[in-house]
Write an enzyme that holds these catalytic residues in place. Structure first.
Site, PDB file in Angstrom:
ATOM      1  CE  LYS A  73      -4.218  -1.631   0.275  1.00  0.00           C
ATOM      2  NZ  LYS A  73      -5.348  -1.191  -0.570  1.00  0.00           N
ATOM      3  CG  ASP A 101      -9.407  -2.158  -6.427  1.00  0.00           C
ATOM      4  OD1 ASP A 101     -10.511  -2.700  -6.604  1.00  0.00           O
ATOM      5  OD2 ASP A 101      -8.907  -2.050  -5.294  1.00  0.00           O
ATOM      6  CD  GLU A 141      -4.973  -3.153  -6.458  1.00  0.00           C
ATOM      7  OE1 GLU A 141      -4.107  -4.046  -6.423  1.00  0.00           O
ATOM      8  OE2 GLU A 141      -5.951  -3.140  -5.697  1.00  0.00           O
ATOM      9  CG  ASP A 197      -4.114  -0.733  -3.972  1.00  0.00           C
ATOM     10  OD1 ASP A 197      -4.474   0.313  -4.574  1.00  0.00           O
ATOM     11  OD2 ASP A 197      -4.931  -1.550  -3.496  1.00  0.00           O
ATOM     12  CE  LYS A 242     -10.290  -5.530  -4.275  1.00  0.00           C
ATOM     13  NZ  LYS A 242      -9.904  -4.446  -3.380  1.00  0.00           N
TER      14      LYS A 242
HETATM   15  O1  LIG Z   1      -5.344  -7.103  -2.878  1.00  0.00           O
HETATM   16  C1  LIG Z   1      -4.816  -7.432  -1.798  1.00  0.00           C
HETATM   17  O2  LIG Z   1      -3.627  -7.794  -1.728  1.00  0.00           O
HETATM   18  C2  LIG Z   1      -5.596  -7.404  -0.519  1.00  0.00           C
HETATM   19  C3  LIG Z   1      -6.884  -6.696  -0.517  1.00  0.00           C
HETATM   20  C4  LIG Z   1      -6.800  -5.193  -0.503  1.00  0.00           C
HETATM   21  O3  LIG Z   1      -5.759  -4.629  -0.724  1.00  0.00           O
HETATM   22  C5  LIG Z   1      -7.958  -4.437  -0.203  1.00  0.00           C
HETATM   23  C6  LIG Z   1      -8.942  -4.997   0.533  1.00  0.00           C
HETATM   24  C7  LIG Z   1     -10.004  -4.255   1.050  1.00  0.00           C
HETATM   25  C8  LIG Z   1     -10.183  -2.976   0.702  1.00  0.00           C
HETATM   26  C9  LIG Z   1      -9.314  -2.281  -0.212  1.00  0.00           C
HETATM   27  O4  LIG Z   1      -8.958  -1.055   0.356  1.00  0.00           O
HETATM   28  C10 LIG Z   1      -8.021  -3.010  -0.594  1.00  0.00           C
HETATM   29  C11 LIG Z   1      -7.746  -2.714  -2.075  1.00  0.00           C
HETATM   30  O5  LIG Z   1      -7.819  -1.572  -2.463  1.00  0.00           O
HETATM   31  O6  LIG Z   1      -7.434  -3.570  -2.903  1.00  0.00           O
HETATM   32 MG   LIG Z   2      -6.930  -1.796  -4.485  1.00  0.00          MG
END
Ligand SMILES: O=C(O)CCC(=O)C1=CC=C[C@@H](O)[C@@H]1C(=O)O
Ligand SMILES: [Mg+2]
Length: 336
Positions: free
Chosen positions: A115, A199, A171, A145, A223
């Protein structure tokens, strides 16, 4: 690129016949939360998770209810594979906590999502975090991300700098579809070898195919829950014609199981999926949680343990809140 109409939801009393609301503590703060509240429900085809984050409105939560009903009433489509490669997920922690986060992933880690662009932090923080991951895992595939957190010029500056560590893709580096397209072009102009993944531009847009149609991304993050279920997500990927990475929403193993079903049913799965997040949780509802080993998850059933459901059950007022929310969201489907 049209999609089928949604099948009707089961009647509300059937839907609410068996609901368990749990609060699962996190090992590391993620998305600003330390405890994940989520609802599990059981239907004729098995267990499903309904876990839209509490701040999501009812309209957004409706897709999550359709997804849960699809899983618990219709089950999963046939799998094409039984082992799913997954990435480790590193929240926006200080760089010195990266070893502790990665230690939560058993065995070999082949891919890591990091992140970045967290509010209150700057590019030096991101750079240090990515560098810390790279130092521990010289051969891993890394992606970042930003959750739409950068403006276009900041995204280009950041990715040019972070790309030194070797990044496969970014991402949602910026917020909208137009911005994503601008980042993608800007990276190409500068010769920065980082792909762009969408995403939020898939799961929060009125039309999940708009980003693909605009040519604004190289790949899609899909998702199951926000897209209305595994079958729906498969349709989105087929219609988009782009490679897909399956991810989750910080679910218990029951929700992760739906993500695995999606990853298992896709015709092609070129990237490790974001389904390793049970490793970020301190507790789960399965006696044997769906946590990756050696960068993989095995496709298996996810049936909650009654004792764990009871142990992690939320207090009565929170349960009431989730039941009322389920009723309101169900009623929305009838409206239209
Ligand atoms: O993709 C992953 O590695 C884990 C999931 C993840 O990052 C997320 C899960 C839940 C909410 C989101 O903010 C976030 C995402 O943005 O992809
Ligand atoms: Mg994401």
């Amino acid at each position: 690129m049209g999609m089928d109409a949604h099948p009707p939801l089961p009647p509300v009393d059937e839907l609410l016949a068996e609901v368990h609301v749990v609060a699962l503590p996190l090992r590391v703060r993620f998305r600003g939360i330390d405890v994940r509240e989520t609802a599990l429900l059981r239907g004729p085809a098995g267990w499903a998770e309904f876990g839209p984050f509490p701040e999501y409105g009812d309209a957004e939560a409706l897709a999550w209810l359709r997804a849960a009903a699809d899983t618990a009433w219709r089950g999963f489509p046939a799998p094409r594979r039984t082992r799913i490669p997954v990435n480790a997920t590193v929240p926006a922690v200080p760089a010195d906590r990266v070893p502790e986060v990665l230690a939560g992933y058993a065995g070999r880690v082949g891919a890591v999502k990091i992140k970045v662009a967290e509010r209150g932090q700057d590019l030096d923080d991101d750079d240090a975090r990515v560098a810390a991951v790279r130092a521990l895992l010289p051969g891993a595939e890394l992606r970042v991300d930003a959750n739409g957190g950068w403006e276009v010029p900041a995204a280009l500056r950041a990715l040019e700098r972070l790309a030194r560590h070797g990044l496969a893709y970014a991402e949602q580096p910026a917020a909208g579809i137009g911005e994503l397209a601008a980042v993608r072009e800007g990276l190409a102009d500068r010769g920065v070898p980082v792909l762009v993944a969408a995403d939020e531009s898939v799961r929060k847009e009125e039309d999940p195919l708009a980003v693909a149609r605009a040519g604004a991304a190289d790949l899609l993050v899909v998702k199951a829950a926000p897209l209305g279920g595994v079958r729906r997500a498969l349709e989105v990927v087929a219609a988009a014609g782009l490679p897909a990475v399956v991810s989750s929403a910080l679910d218990s193993s029951v929700g992760i199981r739906a993500g695995l079903a999606l990853a298992a049913a896709l015709p092609e799965l070129p990237w490790a999926c974001g389904l390793g997040t049970v490793s970020l949780l301190e507790a789960d509802v399965l006696a044997a949680p769906l946590r990756p080993v050696d960068g993989e998850l095995e496709l298996r059933e996810a049936v909650p343990d009654p004792q764990l459901l009871a142990h992690h059950a939320v207090p009565a007022p929170r349960r009431q809140w989730w039941l009322e929310r389920l009723r309101r969201v169900h009623a929305l489907a009838a409206e239209g």
